[in-house]
Design an enzyme around this catalytic site. Structure first.
Site, PDB file in Angstrom:
ATOM      1  N   SER A  26      43.860  42.423  52.042  1.00  0.00           N
ATOM      2  CA  SER A  26      44.203  43.814  52.315  1.00  0.00           C
ATOM      3  C   SER A  26      44.111  44.045  53.814  1.00  0.00           C
ATOM      4  O   SER A  26      43.566  43.210  54.560  1.00  0.00           O
ATOM      5  CB  SER A  26      43.243  44.761  51.583  1.00  0.00           C
ATOM      6  OG  SER A  26      41.932  44.633  52.114  1.00  0.00           O
ATOM      7  N   ASP A  75      48.216  42.675  50.323  1.00  0.00           N
ATOM      8  CA  ASP A  75      48.146  43.743  49.336  1.00  0.00           C
ATOM      9  C   ASP A  75      48.364  45.110  49.977  1.00  0.00           C
ATOM     10  O   ASP A  75      48.029  45.322  51.138  1.00  0.00           O
ATOM     11  CB  ASP A  75      46.773  43.691  48.657  1.00  0.00           C
ATOM     12  CG  ASP A  75      46.719  44.436  47.343  1.00  0.00           C
ATOM     13  OD1 ASP A  75      47.766  44.552  46.681  1.00  0.00           O
ATOM     14  OD2 ASP A  75      45.631  44.883  46.961  1.00  0.00           O
ATOM     15  N   HIS A  76      48.902  46.044  49.211  1.00  0.00           N
ATOM     16  CA  HIS A  76      48.995  47.478  49.539  1.00  0.00           C
ATOM     17  C   HIS A  76      49.212  47.793  51.023  1.00  0.00           C
ATOM     18  O   HIS A  76      48.280  48.180  51.730  1.00  0.00           O
ATOM     19  CB  HIS A  76      47.725  48.200  49.076  1.00  0.00           C
ATOM     20  CG  HIS A  76      47.679  48.415  47.601  1.00  0.00           C
ATOM     21  ND1 HIS A  76      48.472  49.319  46.934  1.00  0.00           N
ATOM     22  CD2 HIS A  76      46.935  47.802  46.646  1.00  0.00           C
ATOM     23  CE1 HIS A  76      48.208  49.278  45.634  1.00  0.00           C
ATOM     24  NE2 HIS A  76      47.294  48.354  45.427  1.00  0.00           N
ATOM     25  N   ASP A 110      53.508  49.101  49.735  1.00  0.00           N
ATOM     26  CA  ASP A 110      53.147  50.224  48.872  1.00  0.00           C
ATOM     27  C   ASP A 110      53.528  51.522  49.572  1.00  0.00           C
ATOM     28  O   ASP A 110      52.735  52.116  50.297  1.00  0.00           O
ATOM     29  CB  ASP A 110      51.654  50.206  48.553  1.00  0.00           C
ATOM     30  CG  ASP A 110      51.249  51.356  47.638  1.00  0.00           C
ATOM     31  OD1 ASP A 110      52.137  52.148  47.254  1.00  0.00           O
ATOM     32  OD2 ASP A 110      50.050  51.465  47.318  1.00  0.00           O
ATOM     33  N   HIS A 192      43.103  52.799  40.217  1.00  0.00           N
ATOM     34  CA  HIS A 192      42.132  51.932  40.868  1.00  0.00           C
ATOM     35  C   HIS A 192      40.737  52.525  40.690  1.00  0.00           C
ATOM     36  O   HIS A 192      40.553  53.739  40.632  1.00  0.00           O
ATOM     37  CB  HIS A 192      42.434  51.813  42.361  1.00  0.00           C
ATOM     38  CG  HIS A 192      43.617  50.962  42.674  1.00  0.00           C
ATOM     39  ND1 HIS A 192      43.710  49.638  42.309  1.00  0.00           N
ATOM     40  CD2 HIS A 192      44.777  51.234  43.334  1.00  0.00           C
ATOM     41  CE1 HIS A 192      44.855  49.140  42.723  1.00  0.00           C
ATOM     42  NE2 HIS A 192      45.528  50.082  43.343  1.00  0.00           N
ATOM     43  N   GLY A 193      39.749  51.664  40.636  1.00  0.00           N
ATOM     44  CA  GLY A 193      38.376  52.125  40.534  1.00  0.00           C
ATOM     45  C   GLY A 193      37.689  51.526  39.326  1.00  0.00           C
ATOM     46  O   GLY A 193      38.292  50.792  38.537  1.00  0.00           O
ATOM     47  N   GLY A 230      45.036  48.237  38.814  1.00  0.00           N
ATOM     48  CA  GLY A 230      44.043  49.157  38.269  1.00  0.00           C
ATOM     49  C   GLY A 230      43.781  48.948  36.798  1.00  0.00           C
ATOM     50  O   GLY A 230      44.122  49.788  35.969  1.00  0.00           O
ATOM     51  N   GLY A 231      43.138  47.832  36.430  1.00  0.00           N
ATOM     52  CA  GLY A 231      42.932  47.520  35.026  1.00  0.00           C
ATOM     53  C   GLY A 231      41.597  47.964  34.463  1.00  0.00           C
ATOM     54  O   GLY A 231      41.426  48.025  33.246  1.00  0.00           O
ATOM     55  N   SER A 232      40.612  48.285  35.333  1.00  0.00           N
ATOM     56  CA  SER A 232      39.298  48.631  34.808  1.00  0.00           C
ATOM     57  C   SER A 232      39.357  49.970  34.084  1.00  0.00           C
ATOM     58  O   SER A 232      40.080  50.879  34.468  1.00  0.00           O
ATOM     59  CB  SER A 232      38.266  48.696  35.940  1.00  0.00           C
ATOM     60  OG  SER A 232      38.642  49.628  36.919  1.00  0.00           O
TER      61      SER A 232
END
Length: 242
Positions: A26, A75-76, A110, A192-193, A230-232
């Site tokens: 990042s 990333d991003h 992004d 995200h998070g 953002g899978g969590s």
């Protein structure tokens, strides 16, 4: 990754599992990789450029010793971070001229906070430069909620968390004539998070609808390559469906 130690940890895990891995940098993590004592001015982002480029070279040197396929990704990159993207792309071009392949495997733009036409238009400009080197472009349309690496979307309107068939077709119509080597981070409620399972309400059926909307028009059953941020906090069944 933010250091050689974190790079090594990913490579070691990949070797133990005998699986390919992606090492990604990042903008903030890359600056940390180079050293927090270095200048990283807005509009220049010289430490972020240096850290990501050095990190990519480091990965290229050590990865063969682990005996697994390794991708190097950035990333991003938001609009305000484009100088960082420019610096990495310049390094790709230098490396490509010398070695016949780019330094990085892929880069992510992004620009989801920008109007869709501007987002896709900027992606097109960069993709035309990336495609001759065989670099994969990851782009995002629709906003991933939550916060990551200094980008805070926690207060975004809920309708922005879901892409539409028109959004994804705009991307296809613009980028596919250049190269098929692009992926879309389409939004389907992901954030995200860190969240407890069940707290994030995904709609993975949207991804299927995007494929079915475009597929008959272009002659492919599943024309899109999607990526998931953002899978969590998501149910395993939703991730599986996605």
């Amino acid at each position: 990754c933010t250091s050689t130690s974190s790079v090594n940890a990913v490579l070691e895990a990949g070797k133990k599992l005998n699986r390919p891995v992606t090492i990604q940098f990042s903008e903030g993590g890359a600056a940390f990789f180079a050293g927090k004592g270095l200048p990283n001015e807005k509009g220049k982002l010289q430490a972020s450029i240096l850290g990501s480029v050095c990190g990519a070279h480091y990965v290229r040197q050590v990865a063969p010793a682990y005996g697994i396929p390794v991708f190097v990704h950035s990333d991003h990159c938001a609009k305000k971070l484009l100088p960082w993207f420019d610096g990495m792309l310049e390094a790709d071009e230098v490396f490509f001229k010398e070695n016949g392949e780019p330094l990085f495997s892929s880069h992510m733009l992004d620009l989801s906070e920008e109007p869709h036409e501007e987002n896709v238009g900027i992606c097109k400009t960069y993709f035309e430069r990336m495609a001759p080197m065989g670099i994969i472009l990851e782009m995002e349309i629709g906003i991933t909620g939550g916060a990551e690496d200094g980008v805070d979307n926690t207060g975004v309107a809920k309708d922005k968390l879901y892409s539409t068939p028109e959004d994804t077709q705009l991307v296809w119509d613009t980028l596919s004539p250049i190269s098929p080597m692009f992926t879309i981070a389409a939004a389907f409620g992901n954030v995200h998070g860190v969240y407890k399972p069940g707290n994030v309400r995904l709609q993975p059926e949207l991804l299927d609808s995007f494929q079915k909307n475009l597929g008959p028009k272009v002659g492919y059953e599943k024309p899109f390559f999607f990526v998931f941020h953002g899978g969590s906090g998501s149910e395993k069944s939703d991730i599986s469906d996605a």
